[in-house]
Design a protein around this motif. Structure first.
Motif, PDB file in Angstrom:
ATOM      1  N   ALA A  45       0.834  -1.205   0.000  1.00 40.26           N
ATOM      2  CA  ALA A  45       0.000   0.000   0.000  1.00 40.26           C
ATOM      3  C   ALA A  45       0.868   1.253   0.000  1.00 40.26           C
ATOM      4  N   HIS A  46       1.982   1.220   0.726  1.00 44.36           N
ATOM      5  CA  HIS A  46       2.910   2.354   0.728  1.00 44.36           C
ATOM      6  C   HIS A  46       3.520   2.541  -0.660  1.00 44.36           C
ATOM      7  N   VAL A  47       3.919   1.455  -1.280  1.00 42.46           N
ATOM      8  CA  VAL A  47       4.475   1.529  -2.632  1.00 42.46           C
ATOM      9  C   VAL A  47       3.452   2.124  -3.603  1.00 42.46           C
ATOM     10  N   ASP A  48       2.219   1.647  -3.532  1.00 41.89           N
ATOM     11  CA  ASP A  48       1.179   2.174  -4.416  1.00 41.89           C
ATOM     12  C   ASP A  48       0.961   3.669  -4.192  1.00 41.89           C
ATOM     13  N   PHE A  49       1.001   4.100  -2.945  1.00 43.24           N
ATOM     14  CA  PHE A  49       0.823   5.523  -2.629  1.00 43.24           C
ATOM     15  C   PHE A  49       1.914   6.357  -3.284  1.00 43.24           C
ATOM     16  N   VAL A  50       3.161   5.896  -3.206  1.00 43.81           N
ATOM     17  CA  VAL A  50       4.273   6.649  -3.792  1.00 43.81           C
ATOM     18  C   VAL A  50       4.165   6.688  -5.309  1.00 43.81           C
ATOM     19  N   VAL A  51       3.776   5.573  -5.917  1.00 46.12           N
ATOM     20  CA  VAL A  51       3.613   5.548  -7.372  1.00 46.12           C
ATOM     21  C   VAL A  51       2.561   6.573  -7.797  1.00 46.12           C
ATOM     22  N   GLU A  52       1.505   6.696  -7.007  1.00 43.60           N
ATOM     23  CA  GLU A  52       0.435   7.642  -7.329  1.00 43.60           C
ATOM     24  C   GLU A  52       0.789   9.075  -6.965  1.00 43.60           C
ATOM     25  N   HIS A  53       1.656   9.267  -5.960  1.00 43.67           N
ATOM     26  CA  HIS A  53       1.982  10.613  -5.463  1.00 43.67           C
ATOM     27  C   HIS A  53       3.497  10.789  -5.301  1.00 43.67           C
ATOM     28  N   PRO A  54       4.265  10.726  -6.379  1.00 45.34           N
ATOM     29  CA  PRO A  54       5.724  10.853  -6.251  1.00 45.34           C
ATOM     30  C   PRO A  54       6.168  12.214  -5.738  1.00 45.34           C
ATOM     31  N   GLY A  55       5.287  13.210  -5.779  1.00 50.87           N
ATOM     32  CA  GLY A  55       5.638  14.520  -5.249  1.00 50.87           C
ATOM     33  C   GLY A  55       5.858  14.513  -3.749  1.00 50.87           C
ATOM     34  N   VAL A  56       5.227  13.580  -3.038  1.00 47.64           N
ATOM     35  CA  VAL A  56       5.370  13.530  -1.576  1.00 47.64           C
ATOM     36  C   VAL A  56       6.796  13.172  -1.170  1.00 47.64           C
TER      37      VAL A  56
END
Length: 208
Positions: free
Chosen positions: A92-103
């Motif tokens: 889930a963390h990986v998916d979040f980063v893929v969707e929001h690389p700006g974070v």
């Protein structure tokens, strides 16, 4: 309707615009003029919703904190046992980063600052809450004798987060953030082999 609704809507739109621009380049180069253009307001109007640009980035971190922790908790709660829950949190963390690389771009940039900042304080709070979630799951795994005997739970949480951060750093360097989804299962399998007791080293997708 509350009179605050237009401001809250504009603030959410500015946060989304900041995340989108930070996904493409260094957050330090993002200007309020660009944010205003992305949202369709004047540059002066930006400052009716946020005191300054730092306040926008603080709102971005707060949004990321809320969104990421909710995703991680939801992922974990979908599993009855801790090891599959940890695997779900990792992905889930990986998916979040893929969707929001700006974070992660914003976080890595801010951590380079030599002095303490309000943004650093918000990042510390995010990491604190993340570690609490991981430690709870790791404690459950230890109670069920699913971890290697004598596993240091704080060190295990650091290793878990560091594994994700390593994937993030490599993906940002390569410019292929989506590749994280391919690499993540293999990395997690190695992580689980290091932490799990021998009889629990099955595929992380299996639920006992």
């Amino acid at each position: 309707m509350s009179l605050k609704q237009p401001t809250e809507t504009r603030q959410a739109a500015l946060v989304a615009a900041a995340l989108a621009l930070a996904a493409e380049r260094s957050p330090a180069t993002v200007t309020t003029a660009e944010l205003a253009q992305a949202v369709g307001i004047t540059q002066g109007a930006v400052f009716r919703h946020f005191e300054n640009k730092e306040a926008i980035w603080l709102a971005v971190i707060d949004h990321a904190h809320h969104t990421l922790l909710n995703r991680l908790q939801t992922a974990a709660s979908a599993h009855a046992t801790p090891l599959p829950a940890l695997h779900a949190v990792f992905m889930a963390h990986v998916d979040f980063v893929v969707e929001h690389p700006g974070v992660p771009r914003l976080i890595f940039q801010e951590l380079q600052q030599p002095h303490d900042t309000p943004l650093k304080a918000r990042v510390r709070r995010l990491m604190h809450d993340y570690r609490l979630l991981l430690t709870r799951l790791l404690q459950q795994a230890q109670d069920q004798q699913a971890l290697q005997p004598g596993t240091d739970l704080q060190a295990a949480a650091v290793l878990f987060i560091g594994s994700v951060q390593g994937l993030v750093m490599q993906s940002l360097l390569s410019g292929q953030v989506g590749a994280m989804r391919v690499q993540a299962p293999v990395v997690y399998q190695l992580l689980q082999q290091a932490l799990a007791a021998p009889r629990h080293t099955h595929s992380p997708q299996e639920t006992p």
